[in-house]
Design an enzyme around this catalytic site. Structure first.
Site, PDB file in Angstrom:
ATOM      1  N   HIS A 169      60.402  32.912  10.101  1.00  0.00           N
ATOM      2  CA  HIS A 169      59.261  33.824  10.236  1.00  0.00           C
ATOM      3  C   HIS A 169      59.184  34.378  11.664  1.00  0.00           C
ATOM      4  O   HIS A 169      59.089  35.599  11.868  1.00  0.00           O
ATOM      5  CB  HIS A 169      57.983  33.063   9.882  1.00  0.00           C
ATOM      6  CG  HIS A 169      56.732  33.858  10.003  1.00  0.00           C
ATOM      7  ND1 HIS A 169      56.123  34.456   8.931  1.00  0.00           N
ATOM      8  CD2 HIS A 169      55.963  34.171  11.087  1.00  0.00           C
ATOM      9  CE1 HIS A 169      55.039  35.089   9.336  1.00  0.00           C
ATOM     10  NE2 HIS A 169      54.912  34.932  10.642  1.00  0.00           N
ATOM     11  N   GLU A 170      59.220  33.486  12.639  1.00  0.00           N
ATOM     12  CA  GLU A 170      59.102  33.921  14.032  1.00  0.00           C
ATOM     13  C   GLU A 170      60.359  34.641  14.512  1.00  0.00           C
ATOM     14  O   GLU A 170      60.287  35.500  15.390  1.00  0.00           O
ATOM     15  CB  GLU A 170      58.812  32.714  14.923  1.00  0.00           C
ATOM     16  CG  GLU A 170      57.492  32.021  14.609  1.00  0.00           C
ATOM     17  CD  GLU A 170      56.297  32.954  14.717  1.00  0.00           C
ATOM     18  OE1 GLU A 170      56.340  33.875  15.556  1.00  0.00           O
ATOM     19  OE2 GLU A 170      55.324  32.762  13.967  1.00  0.00           O
ATOM     20  N   HIS A 181      59.779  38.222  13.794  1.00  0.00           N
ATOM     21  CA  HIS A 181      58.903  38.847  14.795  1.00  0.00           C
ATOM     22  C   HIS A 181      59.660  39.138  16.082  1.00  0.00           C
ATOM     23  O   HIS A 181      59.526  40.228  16.673  1.00  0.00           O
ATOM     24  CB  HIS A 181      57.721  37.919  15.104  1.00  0.00           C
ATOM     25  CG  HIS A 181      56.672  37.886  14.045  1.00  0.00           C
ATOM     26  ND1 HIS A 181      56.143  39.020  13.471  1.00  0.00           N
ATOM     27  CD2 HIS A 181      56.027  36.841  13.467  1.00  0.00           C
ATOM     28  CE1 HIS A 181      55.225  38.679  12.581  1.00  0.00           C
ATOM     29  NE2 HIS A 181      55.137  37.363  12.551  1.00  0.00           N
TER      30      HIS A 181
END
Length: 494
Positions: free
Chosen positions: A146-147, A150
């Site tokens: 997920h990160e 980003h």
């Protein structure tokens, strides 16, 4: 209720860690060196929260952000579309889940009557302690991916990445990226939206990839394991109905339950359900081996109306019922294994016509919902199971895959399959929850950028857009909090 040992271990562990940190910081000789080490390593410690941040991976993020610019533009553009759709879809899904929970609470609907897409997970309550490793590794990998989304999206939009880190909050692990806020505020709302949506997009892709791997697992394992020939026993619980000298053992290959063929784990579960809902199976036995026991006064009725005719408390004899010549119900106490061994199954005397001329259909006279089941696992003799079929399901762990070579682990396919299932569910849940327009989640920034990108012409004043976003975030936060609170209450109040 949450198990007391779990609470004690978690709270006690954090108290010891925080007390040790406080004692070291209060020491004059150790304080400076300890704080210097914490600062250099990027470790931050607070009650029930430990965090680690580093810049070691910044080059890796930067290298990924420079790969195929056009392809990455399409990739994160698709992620932006998915993020916007998931933001509205998550609200609909949480609303549906909340209504289902309220319906179950008001009507006392049985827990298994319908499945919810989202459920609160509490280790030790609705998450087996033996599967905690799967849970924590899956949620950690989901958070890192997920990160990572980003971070790469931010670097591609010329936003500086300060560092990447991981944390543990109470018992839940996670990850984060530290972005330079000034750069983030200078780019356009659409660019911001691509960055904020990248996390849920990567979680969705990870879940789909894990799901595809799960479906293709037989293909990947084909050179080492084969399937479709039965269910392989990988674990038998101690002191369970399936254990014992004449029970199942690790490495046994189950071929069937009574007349229900078992070619894999799915067949095993369906056969157990079928046996639980269907009447008890009977067996064709020669009439000459039957000895009437009702007239001898040894039979008696149980409280549920069934009859017991073996009054000697034998562990090997069972009371069987059958229809006599005039259709009357009769009972006979017979040795179970000798009676059932290689005996054809039946439900009425008419089913025994193919057997020897004087054969009758005898049925075990058992308590309601109790079944006597033959478990076929050649070349060993059949295991006889007496009890509730659901107990048999939870007594044995099985696998679809049989190793081709002796040195291969029996449980490796099960480990891979279980981990993929956790990865699919947790990565998908992380995508759904983070997309909710809620304070402190990705959904907050996704909503703000979406309103700035779409409503600037209708609401030129930024304060009005912020006010609209505030009320939407308030409603989304209340919706998420209600789902978590009611879900947690339903789980812990069992």
């Amino acid at each position: 209720m949450i198990p007391v040992p779990v609470v004690v271990c978690v709270v006690g562990g954090w108290c010891v860690l925080y007390l040790t940190d406080t004692l070291i910081k209060s020491s004059r000789s150790l304080k400076n060196r300890y704080e210097t080490w914490l600062s250099a390593s990027g470790v931050t410690l607070s009650p029930f929260h430990i965090r680690w941040q580093t810049g070691l991976f910044n080059r890796l993020f930067a290298r990924c952000a420079r790969l195929h610019p056009q392809l990455l533009h399409l990739w994160f553009g698709a992620g932006m579309v998915f993020g916007v759709v998931s933001m509205f879809g998550s609200v609909a899904l949480l609303t549906r889940t909340l209504l289902q929970t309220l319906s179950r609470m008001s009507s006392d609907t049985p827990e298994g009557s319908h499945e919810q897409v989202l459920q609160v997970v509490v280790p030790g309550v609705n998450l087996p302690v033996g599967q905690l490793a799967y849970f924590f590794f899956a949620i950690l990998i989901s958070g890192v991916v997920h990160e990572f989304g980003h971070g790469v999206a931010a670097l591609r939009e010329q936003v500086r990445l300060n560092g990447f880190g991981m944390f543990i909050f109470v018992i839940y692990p996670g990850a984060f990226v530290d972005l330079f806020t000034t750069h983030l505020n200078l780019i356009s709302p659409v660019q911001q939206l691509r960055i904020f949506c990248a996390g849920v997009w990567h979680n969705f892709v990870l879940g789909v990839a894990a799901l595809c791997f799960l479906f293709l697992l037989p293909v990947f394992l084909f050179p080492f394991y084969y399937s479709g020939v039965g269910a392989l026993v990988t674990e038998v619980m101690e002191d369970s109905p399936a254990s014992g000298p004449r029970g199942l053992f690790v490495g046994d290959l189950v071929w069937g339950l009574e007349d229900c063929a078992v070619r894999g784990v799915a067949d095993w579960h369906s056969c157990i359900v079928q046996l639980a809902h269907n009447p008890q199976t009977g067996y064709c036995i020669p009439a000459s081996s039957l000895q009437l026991t009702w007239a001898a006064g040894r039979a008696f009725k149980r409280l549920d109306g069934t009859v017991e005719c073996c009054s000697n408390n034998s562990l090997t004899d069972i009371c069987f019922s059958y229809s006599g010549n005039h259709g009357s119900k009769q009972f006979s106490c017979l040795p179970a294994r000798r009676t059932m061994e290689d005996a054809p199954t039946c439900h009425t005397n008419a089913d025994c016509r193919a057997a020897p001329s004087s054969a009758l259909c005898v049925t075990p006279s058992l308590e309601n919902q109790t079944r006597l089941v033959r478990v076929h696992h050649p070349p060993e003799k059949d295991m006889l199971f007496l009890g509730y079929p659901s107990h048999l399901r939870f007594s044995v762990s099985l696998s679809d895959f049989v190793p081709r070579l002796g040195f291969l682990r029996l449980d490796l396919p099960v480990v891979m399959e279980t981990f993929c299932k956790y990865l699919v569910s947790l990565s998908g849940a992380l995508a759904v929850v983070n997309a909710v327009p809620c304070f402190a989640l990705d959904g907050q920034w996704m909503l703000t950028s979406f309103l700035d990108a779409t409503l600037t012409s209708l609401l030129p004043e930024r304060s009005r857009r912020e006010l609209l976003g505030f009320f939407i975030l308030l409603a989304g936060s209340a919706l998420l909090a209600a789902n978590v609170a009611l879900g947690l209450w339903m789980v812990t109040a069992r």
